[in-house]
Design an enzyme around this catalytic site. Sequence first.
Site, PDB file in Angstrom:
ATOM      1  N   GLY A  49       0.834  -1.190   0.000  1.00 24.72           N
ATOM      2  CA  GLY A  49       0.000   0.000   0.000  1.00 24.72           C
ATOM      3  C   GLY A  49       0.867   1.238   0.000  1.00 24.72           C
ATOM      4  O   GLY A  49       1.737   1.387   0.848  1.00 24.72           O
ATOM      5  N   THR A  50       0.622   2.148  -0.942  1.00 27.72           N
ATOM      6  CA  THR A  50       1.495   3.296  -1.144  1.00 27.72           C
ATOM      7  C   THR A  50       0.683   4.433  -1.745  1.00 27.72           C
ATOM      8  O   THR A  50      -0.347   4.194  -2.361  1.00 27.72           O
ATOM      9  CB  THR A  50       2.638   2.925  -2.118  1.00 27.72           C
ATOM     10  OG1 THR A  50       3.326   1.786  -1.612  1.00 27.72           O
ATOM     11  CG2 THR A  50       3.617   4.058  -2.312  1.00 27.72           C
ATOM     12  N   VAL A  51       1.158   5.683  -1.581  1.00 26.51           N
ATOM     13  CA  VAL A  51       0.552   6.808  -2.288  1.00 26.51           C
ATOM     14  C   VAL A  51       1.602   7.474  -3.161  1.00 26.51           C
ATOM     15  O   VAL A  51       2.767   7.580  -2.784  1.00 26.51           O
ATOM     16  CB  VAL A  51      -0.076   7.843  -1.329  1.00 26.51           C
ATOM     17  CG1 VAL A  51      -1.284   7.237  -0.619  1.00 26.51           C
ATOM     18  CG2 VAL A  51       0.926   8.359  -0.316  1.00 26.51           C
TER      19      VAL A  51
END
Length: 537
Positions: free
Chosen positions: A355-357
């Site tokens: 999970g990353t932005v």
Amino acid sequence: MPNLNYPYTSQRMATIARNGMVATSQPLAAQAGLDILKKGGNAVDAAIATAACLTVVEPTSNGIGGDAFALVWMKDEGKVLGLNASGPAPKSISIEKLKEKGHEKMPVHGWTPVTVPGVPSAWAALSERFGRLPLSEVLKPAIEYARGGYPLSPILGKYWKRAHEIFKQRFEGQPEYEEWFRVFAPNGKAPEIGEMWSSEDHAKTLEEIAETKAESFYRGALADKIAAASEKFGGYLGKEDLESYQPEWVEPISVNYKGYDIWEIPPNGQGLVALMALNILKNDEFKHREDASAVHLQLEAMKQAFTDGKEYITDPKTMKTRVADLLSDEYGRECRAKITDKAQLPVPGTLPKGGTVYLATADGEGNMVSYIQSNYMGFGSGVVIPGTGIGLQNRGADFSLDPEHENSLQPGKRTYHTIIPGFMTKGKEAVGPFGVMGGYMQPQGHMQVAMNMIDFGLNPQAALDAPRWQWIEGKKIEVEYTFPNHLVKQLAEKGHQITVAYDSGGFGRGQVIVRNPETGVLTGGTEHRTDGSVASY
């Protein structure tokens, strides 16, 4: 490039503007960055504001206690600059200590996989070197959303609910995770889509980071709280680890792919994998995107690049293989010569999801930023520092407990890192920032998006909309349900084991901004696979 043809069923049109642009996975964060541009901030200020806001409005993928990387193009500098804000393993941890506790591999949750967080240091370093507005002004939008609250967007709500179900099943009632449930599952449940959520603890922490230029996080009151929580729950992260940490300005690495220079952060990041794959294919001519032979070549090149990337990439201080050798013409030719008309079996194991932005910014002066930050696997370690809203990443989960492995756990060592920002230039001009978040999908997404624009002439939005493939392990490939059926059949005939995925969540979530060097006009694209938004004026 770019043209404005839409060969795929796009969820949205490309965004075109001149004065400034912010593209990211959450509309409120994109607007926060745009507000800072309109207040006189530059692309760097906008990137920091957007990143800080994302820790509040998309906590399912990132947080204040995560890591970050950035590629920066400042018009006056005339080159791409890199920032590595990933942190090392604590000085008190070791393979021997973990094996004494019965660990055969690195745990995914809890305090053990927590490495030194780099996100606050990235904001401070970028602001200090290139920012135009005070950090206290730049973090205001994030503080306001944390204190006043915001309604959950659709994809955010989906992953928040999923995370709560997992955490409830595994960790409810365990003291180590009590603060996570208090902060992120108020009233005993995850907030629903459209429901308001706020966190005064987040607001106060962001204010302290802004006022002290992140010093409190590493050498002040916030550091004391982190160290105290670590000691209470048997963690390895100590005050000394935080005090001694500094982000690192690095020289980006690149390959020239058909006239365009593609830039990535050097190891310990996995951007090298994307460059290796492009380097293998740079002498091939691709005319049609929906051609089985073209997709087969991409898959085999990516498999070869990942095989070697997982074998060699680690902290550059201990890395035995030179980046220059892995990106050499000779090495690229050797790898290309190994590819046949049939799917081959590579070495590495299963690639986990993450999970990353990611965000991209550009201002009207020609400055541009490619920025990525992450807590790694969704909410990361599941550890939240009491009274602060600081959720810590679990980046150390990628370390190997085999002392002979290149990426073996060592005190003070940085692990193989999945999050990678990308940037493209041509000649002496910036083309623009691009990125695709999502664990080990990231270099695969970088390759596909870059080739979509360069080889197949797609504009940024169409390049992101195009159906994606993802190598999983061995000969196993996943494709999105929108992937053409005739390609699925033809790839299967070449020996690929194809699975059609009906949830696009694992195929990455990207953003692209491209600048016309003659007019300064910006063209942006964002993902339909997330709550993506391009804010511009």
